[in-house]
Design a protein around this motif. Structure first.
Motif, PDB file in Angstrom:
ATOM      1  N   LEU A   1      -7.662  -0.695  -1.004  1.00 50.28           N
ATOM      2  CA  LEU A   1      -7.371  -0.579  -2.187  1.00 50.28           C
ATOM      3  C   LEU A   1      -6.158  -0.810  -3.383  1.00 50.28           C
ATOM      4  O   LEU A   1      -5.173  -1.234  -2.798  1.00 50.28           O
ATOM      5  CB  LEU A   1      -6.389   1.572  -2.417  1.00 50.28           C
ATOM      6  CG  LEU A   1      -6.379   2.243  -3.261  1.00 50.28           C
ATOM      7  CD1 LEU A   1      -7.686   2.888  -4.334  1.00 50.28           C
ATOM      8  CD2 LEU A   1      -5.156   3.166  -2.615  1.00 50.28           C
ATOM      9  N   SER A   2      -6.910  -1.224  -4.550  1.00 49.90           N
ATOM     10  CA  SER A   2      -6.112  -1.806  -5.225  1.00 49.90           C
ATOM     11  C   SER A   2      -5.243  -1.503  -5.868  1.00 49.90           C
ATOM     12  O   SER A   2      -6.152  -0.153  -7.504  1.00 49.90           O
ATOM     13  CB  SER A   2      -6.786  -3.077  -5.817  1.00 49.90           C
ATOM     14  OG  SER A   2      -7.976  -2.979  -6.886  1.00 49.90           O
ATOM     15  N   ILE A   3      -3.709  -1.189  -6.275  1.00 56.18           N
ATOM     16  CA  ILE A   3      -3.251  -0.936  -7.557  1.00 56.18           C
ATOM     17  C   ILE A   3      -1.823  -1.490  -7.787  1.00 56.18           C
ATOM     18  O   ILE A   3      -1.675  -2.493  -7.501  1.00 56.18           O
ATOM     19  CB  ILE A   3      -2.088  -0.177  -6.098  1.00 56.18           C
ATOM     20  CG1 ILE A   3      -2.928   1.680  -5.318  1.00 56.18           C
ATOM     21  CG2 ILE A   3      -1.263   1.385  -7.339  1.00 56.18           C
ATOM     22  CD1 ILE A   3      -2.186   1.431  -4.282  1.00 56.18           C
TER      23      ILE A   3
ATOM     24  N   ALA B   1       4.509   4.908   1.035  1.00 53.86           N
ATOM     25  CA  ALA B   1       4.527   5.643   2.845  1.00 53.86           C
ATOM     26  C   ALA B   1       3.571   6.829   3.069  1.00 53.86           C
ATOM     27  O   ALA B   1       3.361   6.905   4.159  1.00 53.86           O
ATOM     28  CB  ALA B   1       5.479   5.448   2.415  1.00 53.86           C
ATOM     29  N   ARG B   2       3.982   7.598   2.318  1.00 51.44           N
ATOM     30  CA  ARG B   2       3.139   8.616   2.270  1.00 51.44           C
ATOM     31  C   ARG B   2       1.701   8.817   2.782  1.00 51.44           C
ATOM     32  O   ARG B   2       0.921   9.146   3.666  1.00 51.44           O
ATOM     33  CB  ARG B   2       3.314   9.458   1.244  1.00 51.44           C
ATOM     34  CG  ARG B   2       4.849   9.615   1.404  1.00 51.44           C
ATOM     35  CD  ARG B   2       5.208  11.708   0.287  1.00 51.44           C
ATOM     36  NE  ARG B   2       6.254  11.817  -0.384  1.00 51.44           N
ATOM     37  CZ  ARG B   2       7.042  12.216  -1.301  1.00 51.44           C
ATOM     38  NH1 ARG B   2       5.665  13.477  -1.411  1.00 51.44           N
ATOM     39  NH2 ARG B   2       7.829  13.087  -1.583  1.00 51.44           N
ATOM     40  N   LEU B   3       1.060   7.857   1.658  1.00 52.61           N
ATOM     41  CA  LEU B   3      -0.451   7.923   1.599  1.00 52.61           C
ATOM     42  C   LEU B   3      -0.579   7.328   2.857  1.00 52.61           C
ATOM     43  O   LEU B   3      -1.474   7.167   3.884  1.00 52.61           O
ATOM     44  CB  LEU B   3      -0.232   6.367   0.882  1.00 52.61           C
ATOM     45  CG  LEU B   3      -2.142   6.200   0.832  1.00 52.61           C
ATOM     46  CD1 LEU B   3      -3.265   6.607   0.173  1.00 52.61           C
ATOM     47  CD2 LEU B   3      -2.219   4.801   0.061  1.00 52.61           C
TER      48      LEU B   3
ATOM     49  N   LYS C   1      -5.810   0.202   3.059  1.00 56.17           N
ATOM     50  CA  LYS C   1      -5.323  -0.349   3.061  1.00 56.17           C
ATOM     51  C   LYS C   1      -5.327  -0.879   1.700  1.00 56.17           C
ATOM     52  O   LYS C   1      -5.921  -1.871   0.451  1.00 56.17           O
ATOM     53  CB  LYS C   1      -5.782  -2.057   3.397  1.00 56.17           C
ATOM     54  CG  LYS C   1      -6.610  -2.071   5.200  1.00 56.17           C
ATOM     55  CD  LYS C   1      -7.350  -2.565   5.819  1.00 56.17           C
ATOM     56  CE  LYS C   1      -8.319  -2.785   7.346  1.00 56.17           C
ATOM     57  NZ  LYS C   1      -8.917  -4.299   7.337  1.00 56.17           N
ATOM     58  N   PRO C   2      -4.371  -0.509   1.127  1.00 60.32           N
ATOM     59  CA  PRO C   2      -3.595  -0.852  -0.692  1.00 60.32           C
ATOM     60  C   PRO C   2      -2.933  -2.254  -0.250  1.00 60.32           C
ATOM     61  O   PRO C   2      -2.071  -2.576   0.392  1.00 60.32           O
ATOM     62  CB  PRO C   2      -2.601   0.378  -0.341  1.00 60.32           C
ATOM     63  CG  PRO C   2      -1.835   0.174   0.695  1.00 60.32           C
ATOM     64  CD  PRO C   2      -2.499   0.252   1.875  1.00 60.32           C
TER      65      PRO C   2
END
Length: 295
Positions: free
Chosen positions: A92-94, A110-112, A120-121
Motif C-alpha cells: 500500500l503506497s501512501i 500503527a493502528r493499521l 505492507k505500507p
C-alpha cells in the motif's frame, strides 16, 4: 512481458547490467537476453551501453515511464484478485504532506498494522502539490494533503480538521505582550514553508485575512526547521497544532493570541479518479475516516 519490463526497469534504474543481475538474482547474460528480446519486440534500442555507462535512449525513456505504470497496475491486479479470497494484504503506497505525514500518519499506520499485519505500507512525505501529482500518475495509491488543492484527475475527500496557530519562542518579546496589534505582526520576520505546501497556502490566506504583508520572510522546506528557527528567536511562524504540541508541552514555543486565530483548515484524502480500490486501500481509508481524533 512483465518479466521483461521488470528486468528492463531494474537495469535502467541501476544503470548497470551487473548490479541489476545481482539484485534480480540472475546471471548477467540472462539479463542482457531479456533486454535484447524486449528491444527486438519493440523494434528499437532502449539502452545505450558501453564499458562506462548504461543510459536510456529517447525510446527507452518512453518505455521506462510506461513500464513502471504497467508493473504497478499488474501488482495491483494480483493484489485485488488475492484479496477476494484472503484477508487484506499486500503493498500500500501512501503519500502525505509534511504536517500529516510527520505528526499524524505514524499513529494511523500503527493502528493499521495492529489490525491488518499483512498489509505492507510504504510512505512518501512531500508537499501537497507533489503528493497530488504522484497520485495522478498512479505512483501512489492514496495521498493525504492539506488545504484546498484540486486536480481534475483526482478525487478529494475531506476527513479531518486541523487548527493553525501563531507561534514564537517562549523568550520572544511578543510572548510577554498581552494585546498584540497588526503592527506587531507586520514588523516581525516570518518563517514560512515553501510554495506548493499546504502550510504555505494556509499562511498566505492568514496574511490576507489579517491584512498583513510582511516585508521580512524566510522560507524553509520543513516544519522541523521552522520550529527550530522559531525556538532560536529568528522570527514568528504559523503552524499546525499537530506540529507544535510537543514544544508547547515543553514550554519552548508560545502561542500568540490574536483575533481570528486559530484558523481551521481541512485534511483531505486524494485518490485516483475512477480507480478500483484494493482491499488494503479500502480498509486504510475506512480507518482514517473513523478516527475520532487524528492522533
Amino acid at each position: 512481458m512483465d518479466q521483461q519490463l521488470l528486468i528492463f526497469v531494474t537495469v535502467a534504474e541501476r544503470q548497470n547490467f551487473s548490479r541489476a543481475a545481482e539484485e534480480l538474482h540472475m546471471t548477467q547474460p540472462s539479463v542482457s537476453q531479456y533486454v535484447q528480446a524486449l528491444e527486438r519486440s519493440l523494434g528499437t534500442r532502449l539502452l545505450d551501453r558501453n564499458n562506462k555507462y548504461v543510459r536510456l535512449t529517447k525510446a527507452g525513456e518512453i518505455v521506462y515511464h510506461h513500464a513502471k505504470e504497467i508493473l504497478h497496475l499488474s501488482a495491483r491486479m494480483r493484489n485485488m484478485v488475492d484479496e477476494l479470497i484472503n484477508v487484506p494484504s499486500g503493498e500500500l503506497s501512501i503519500g502525505a504532506s509534511y504536517t500529516f505525514g510527520e505528526y499524524v500518519l505514524p499513529h494511523a499506520i500503527a493502528r493499521l498494522r495492529e489490525t491488518y499485519p499483512l498489509i505492507k505500507p510504504s510512505i512518501i512525505i512531500h508537499n501537497t502539490t507533489e503528493i497530488v501529482e504522484l497520485v495522478v500518475k498512479r505512483e501512489l495509491d492514496v495521498g493525504i494533503v492539506e488545504g484546498d488543492y484540486r486536480h481534475e484527475k483526482a478525487v478529494f475527500e475531506p476527513f479531518g480538521d486541523d487548527q493553525m496557530y501563531l507561534i514564537v519562542s517562549a523568550n520572544h518579546r511578543l510572548a510577554q505582550k498581552p494585546n498584540l496589534s497588526a503592527g506587531d505582526l507586520q514588523g516581525e520576520t516570518w518563517i514560512v514553508r515553501e510554495k506548493g505546501s499546504g502550510t504555505r497556502e494556509a499562511t498566505e490566506k492568514m496574511f490576507a485575512s489579517l491584512s498583513l504583508s510582511p516585508a521580512h520572510i524566510m522560507e524553509f522546506g520543513s516544519n522541523q526547521i521552522i520550529k527550530e528557527s522559531v525556538e532560536a528567536g529568528l522570527g514568528i511562524s504559523f503552524l499546525s497544532y499537530y506540529a507544535i504540541r510537543k514544544e508547547l508541552l515543553l514550554g519552548t514555543l508560545h502561542l500568540l493570541p490574536y483575533p481570528g486565530i486559530p484558523i481551521t483548515r481541512t485534511f483531505s484524502l486524494v485518490t485516483q479518479a475512477n480507480a478500483l480500490q484494493t482491499k488494503a486501500l479500502a480498509v486504510f481509508l475506512d480507518l482514517l475516516r473513523s478516527m475520532d481524533r487524528l492522533t
